[in-house]
Design a protein around this motif. Structure first.
Motif: not given
Ligand SMILES: *[C@@H]1O[C@H](CO)[C@@H](O)[C@H](O)[C@H]1NC(C)=O
Ligand SMILES: *[C@@H]1O[C@H](CO)[C@@H](O)[C@H](O)[C@H]1NC(C)=O
Ligand SMILES: *[C@@H]1O[C@H](CO)[C@@H](O)[C@H](O)[C@H]1NC(C)=O
Ligand SMILES: *[C@@H]1O[C@H](CO)[C@@H](O)[C@H](O)[C@H]1NC(C)=O
Ligand SMILES: *[C@@H]1O[C@H](CO)[C@@H](O)[C@H](O)[C@H]1NC(C)=O
Length: 341
Positions: A76, A130, A198-199
């Motif tokens: 992330t 990401s 993800n982030g």
């Protein structure tokens, strides 16, 4: 004795209500979130649950603090660096950057970009995508205006739910701007690898849009994916559902308190962030406790924090690391200089 009784009672009650919601949906009816009633479409209800994944219950998959801290946090944070590989080299050396995509994602501002990257790891057998968070007031204005002006729309037939059009549009610019070709290439090369998505912040919203989209077009199945985001805003209706989807929230992160209702665009639709929230009411140091919350978003977990008592700094620090600062520095091994004051 009293404590023991409580310990015995809580899981028990939870189980009954979850079971009932699932039974209700299986019988072709709707479950009312606010009143815990089962009924047909005529039942007066503010938020009806229609997808059994969203029934208030424990998530299907265990939450693993160590995995989030040592791997997902790195993936992330790496989106903060123009060269995410610097973060991998320091923290996860077998992870290899494939490509970074940066697009102009505003029609109104000249300085608003959206950023995402693709990476892969032949040791972990993982492909990872990401998304970077928002930068600057123009981007925040663009997102807020877009949410108010364009509201929610349906895009996904498989994962359900509506999402803000401005988020889906931003994601599609990244997707068509390179990420689609990059992910398809990696999938072709490593067809059996799991996909991690993800982030942080805006990156969370883009990660959710991406997750739903890759399932919707048949590129991945939800059971072959791990979706983990941090510090996300309310961007969807209640129906958005994903089996492995954790939304990590730090203490009083104000982004979790974005409006639940936008009268100008979506009357009668309450906004949520999708299940499952994991809330750390502390600094998120190793060993600190956390709650894996039963529902997507409600007056519990981070929702129990008074919105007036939120602190922006809790949005920037996850796992007691200054996420933007550590990312800009290439995720150095010694994290002590990045701890929350
Ligand atoms: C399940 O829900 C129904 C209707 O809402 C209620 O009458 C019943 O008592 C519930 N059963 C359990 C085991 O909670
Ligand atoms: C349903 O929504 C209305 C309007 O937001 C609110 O006044 C009411 O308390 C809600 N009912 C329940 C049961 O949550
Ligand atoms: C982004 O695109 C808009 C038009 O869609 C344009 O006005 C703006 O200048 C562009 N920004 C950059 C940095 O190219
Ligand atoms: C873009 O600018 C137009 C014209 O000023 C405005 O109506 C619209 O709300 C703006 N959109 C966003 C997303 O800021
Ligand atoms: C880690 O960084 C801190 C603060 O910058 C410094 O005081 C400490 O000596 C460093 N530790 C190691 C093992 O390098």
């Amino acid at each position: 004795m009293y404590i023991l009784l409580l310990l015995l009672l809580i899981p028990c009650l939870t189980f009954i209500s979850a079971d009932n919601c699932t039974d209700c949906l299986n019988s072709g009816k709707l479950w009312c979130l606010q009143t815990s009633q089962c009924g047909d479409a005529t039942l007066a209800c503010n938020t009806s649950i229609t997808v059994s994944l969203n029934c208030p219950s424990r998530p299907q998959f265990a939450y693993d603090d160590e995995f989030m801290r040592s791997e997902i946090m790195v993936l992330t944070t790496a989106a903060q660096n123009e060269n995410p590989q610097l973060c991998f080299n320091n923290q996860m050396p077998t992870m290899k950057l494939y490509k970074v995509t940066t697009v102009n994602c505003s029609t109104n501002y000249s300085d608003v970009t959206c950023v995402g990257y693709t990476a892969y790891d032949t040791k972990r057998k993982v492909i990872s995508i990401s998304f970077k968070g928002a930068h600057g007031q123009d981007q925040i204005n663009q997102l807020m205006n877009g949410a108010i002006q364009y509201g929610l729309e349906s895009y996904y037939t498989v994962t359900n739910g509506k999402i803000f059009k401005i988020i889906q549009d931003s994601f599609m610019l990244l997707w068509n701007g390179g990420m689609q070709a990059d992910l398809r290439y990696l999938k072709y090369k490593y067809p059996s690898f799991e996909l991690w998505v993800n982030g942080h912040s805006l990156g969370s919203a883009l990660a959710w849009a991406a997750s739903a989209w890759v399932v919707n077009i048949g590129l991945y199945k939800p059971e072959d994916m791990k979706v983990v985001v941090m510090g996300a805003a309310r961007i969807s209706d209640y129906n958005f559902a994903f089996p492995y989807n954790f939304h990590i929230l730090h203490r009083s992160d104000p982004v979790a308190h974005t409006p639940t209702f936008l009268p100008s665009t979506v009357p009668s639709t309450t906004l949520f962030y999708p299940k499952t929230e994991v809330w750390y009411n502390n600094y998120m140091n190793p060993g600190d406790p956390y709650q894996v919350c039963q529902e997507a978003d409600g007056p519990f977990c981070s929702g129990s924090v008074d919105p007036k008592a939120t602190q922006y700094i809790d949005h920037l620090y996850y796992f007691n690391i200054d996420l933007p600062g550590w990312g800009h520095a290439g995720c150095p091994k010694n994290i002590s200089a990045y701890a929350q004051p």
